[in-house]
Design an enzyme around this catalytic site. Sequence first.
Site, PDB file in Angstrom:
ATOM      1  N   THR A  48       0.817  -1.215   0.000  1.00  0.00           N
ATOM      2  CA  THR A  48       0.000   0.000   0.000  1.00  0.00           C
ATOM      3  C   THR A  48       0.847   1.260   0.000  1.00  0.00           C
ATOM      4  O   THR A  48       0.613   2.194  -0.772  1.00  0.00           O
ATOM      5  CB  THR A  48      -0.929  -0.007   1.235  1.00  0.00           C
ATOM      6  OG1 THR A  48      -1.966  -0.964   1.015  1.00  0.00           O
ATOM      7  CG2 THR A  48      -1.543   1.363   1.474  1.00  0.00           C
ATOM      8  N   SER A  59     -14.629  48.134   6.450  1.00  0.00           N
ATOM      9  CA  SER A  59     -15.191  47.844   7.769  1.00  0.00           C
ATOM     10  C   SER A  59     -16.707  47.976   7.708  1.00  0.00           C
ATOM     11  O   SER A  59     -17.235  48.808   6.969  1.00  0.00           O
ATOM     12  CB  SER A  59     -14.630  48.821   8.809  1.00  0.00           C
ATOM     13  OG  SER A  59     -15.390  48.789  10.009  1.00  0.00           O
ATOM     14  N   SER A  60     -17.392  47.169   8.515  1.00  0.00           N
ATOM     15  CA  SER A  60     -18.856  47.235   8.541  1.00  0.00           C
ATOM     16  C   SER A  60     -19.354  48.461   9.295  1.00  0.00           C
ATOM     17  O   SER A  60     -20.526  48.821   9.198  1.00  0.00           O
ATOM     18  CB  SER A  60     -19.430  45.962   9.192  1.00  0.00           C
ATOM     19  OG  SER A  60     -19.003  45.877  10.547  1.00  0.00           O
ATOM     20  N   ARG A  63      -9.420  50.915   5.364  1.00  0.00           N
ATOM     21  CA  ARG A  63      -8.849  50.211   4.210  1.00  0.00           C
ATOM     22  C   ARG A  63      -7.832  49.223   4.771  1.00  0.00           C
ATOM     23  O   ARG A  63      -6.632  49.457   4.778  1.00  0.00           O
ATOM     24  CB  ARG A  63      -8.208  51.206   3.252  1.00  0.00           C
ATOM     25  CG  ARG A  63      -7.667  50.609   1.956  1.00  0.00           C
ATOM     26  CD  ARG A  63      -7.269  51.747   1.029  1.00  0.00           C
ATOM     27  NE  ARG A  63      -6.428  51.331  -0.070  1.00  0.00           N
ATOM     28  CZ  ARG A  63      -5.875  52.171  -0.943  1.00  0.00           C
ATOM     29  NH1 ARG A  63      -6.093  53.469  -0.825  1.00  0.00           N
ATOM     30  NH2 ARG A  63      -5.114  51.722  -1.927  1.00  0.00           N
ATOM     31  N   ASN A  64      -8.329  48.132   5.272  1.00  0.00           N
ATOM     32  CA  ASN A  64      -7.489  47.172   5.984  1.00  0.00           C
ATOM     33  C   ASN A  64      -6.588  46.384   5.034  1.00  0.00           C
ATOM     34  O   ASN A  64      -6.990  46.063   3.908  1.00  0.00           O
ATOM     35  CB  ASN A  64      -8.369  46.212   6.783  1.00  0.00           C
ATOM     36  CG  ASN A  64      -9.180  46.935   7.844  1.00  0.00           C
ATOM     37  OD1 ASN A  64      -8.683  47.836   8.499  1.00  0.00           O
ATOM     38  ND2 ASN A  64     -10.430  46.548   8.005  1.00  0.00           N
ATOM     39  N   HIS A  91      14.536  47.940  16.149  1.00  0.00           N
ATOM     40  CA  HIS A  91      13.820  47.938  17.427  1.00  0.00           C
ATOM     41  C   HIS A  91      12.633  48.906  17.404  1.00  0.00           C
ATOM     42  O   HIS A  91      12.312  49.555  18.407  1.00  0.00           O
ATOM     43  CB  HIS A  91      14.766  48.282  18.589  1.00  0.00           C
ATOM     44  CG  HIS A  91      15.938  47.352  18.702  1.00  0.00           C
ATOM     45  ND1 HIS A  91      15.865  46.133  19.348  1.00  0.00           N
ATOM     46  CD2 HIS A  91      17.196  47.454  18.214  1.00  0.00           C
ATOM     47  CE1 HIS A  91      17.037  45.532  19.277  1.00  0.00           C
ATOM     48  NE2 HIS A  91      17.867  46.297  18.579  1.00  0.00           N
TER      49      HIS A  91
END
Length: 463
Positions: free
Chosen positions: A107, A277-278, A284-285, A154
């Site tokens: 197999t 977004s709702s 504007r992600n 940093h």
Amino acid sequence: MASTVFDSLLFRDMFGTAEMREVFSEAGLVGRYLEAEAALARAQARMGVIPEAAAKAIDDAARAIEIDYDLLRHETEIVGYPILPLVHQLSKAAGDAGRYVHWGATTQDIMDTANALQLRAALDIVRRELTELRGIMADLAIRHRDTPMAGRTHLQQALPVTFGYKVAVWLSSIDRHIERLDQALPRVLVGEFSGAAGTLASVGPDGLGMQRLFCEELGLGQPAITWHVARDGVAEAVTLLGLVTGTLGKIATDVMMMAATEFGELSEPFVPGRGASSTMPQKRNPISSELMLAAAKSVRQHVAAMLDGMIHDFERATGPWHLEWISLPESFLLTAASLANAKFMLAGLVVHEDRMRRNLDLTGGLIVAEAVMMAAAPKLGRQHAHDVVYGACRTAIEGGGQLADILAGIPEVVEALGGVEEIRAKCDPANYLGLCGEMVDRVVGTSGQAETGPRLVRAGGDL
């Protein structure tokens, strides 16, 4: 209804691509099983082990068979593996020749070989996508070879760099991934035909010859010895995907942070509604970058599973092998989605050069304090120059103002640098970019070499 993102009508194209899903689809996998069984019959006929007519009948049946998937699923659940149930259906479809189906194989021979065939198709997609992504990134690096921006260490402004330099650093990793992929192919694209315990005892003294012909029929390499329980090749393939998605995750992280309102240096391509977004119309992600980062984190877990799955017991494992059934397809689907998102995002990336310049000037010249110190060092000595410029920086930080103006009021600095105009030139971040441009040229100038490297080959020609 689908129960995972990989099969979901809603999410599947966010966590995979149609092309890669086809490679790892159930029909695609069963097709590879049948391809391996037919190749074994053809190889054995070439050696005179089974009649040529039987091999032809098996080959024809493997191409024409209509699989009863309900029966296959039911019997697979009973047996624990799909090959014996599939052999039953193929043997029946091949008629009298059915007695020669799966001759001398076990197999795992068929399943491992089918996975090698899947890996060949999947890695070809990954290589093509990497090559296309490299072209997009090379264009971006050239376009912004001399676009100054703040280099950050940093999370603090450190020294000026160029955006092209940043992209070229990303690009250098992509080039190395293509090199790694090409180097891995001979180790990964290897067939498997060794019998129950891997000794080929069931096919007699000509077993290695039969194995060679079997692999030759499929365009795969012949292993030196069975790899039933030596899983480094498959693990290497997924580890490579971990490296690829890790690089894409780093790119995504840089882009997301530079797209933050407070930075404002980059924006993902605008598509109406994408990243909306709702509740907040202004949003504007960075959706592509978010998906790339999610893929990197998910593939990393699969890399760990594949490395864990290398620990097999004796000559046939009692469970670790099954981890591959989960991790192998999911890793490739996630990688394909991440590459697709990277291509889309970087091809349409909006670079806000004016904002990059504004951010460079946020510290009033402090970002190039090193430049002034090094320019004054030949006259003042390195340590004294450091102390004088350090003091000027403290004054700028505590009282505000431009570093150039403060330095212009220090006679020994004016003398060391040759005048106030020279001070102002040294305090211009665009004049302290080091060898960013030359490094971009080096990366872009060599990035095309990988394209001429080895290609994935199967029986019948290049993929």
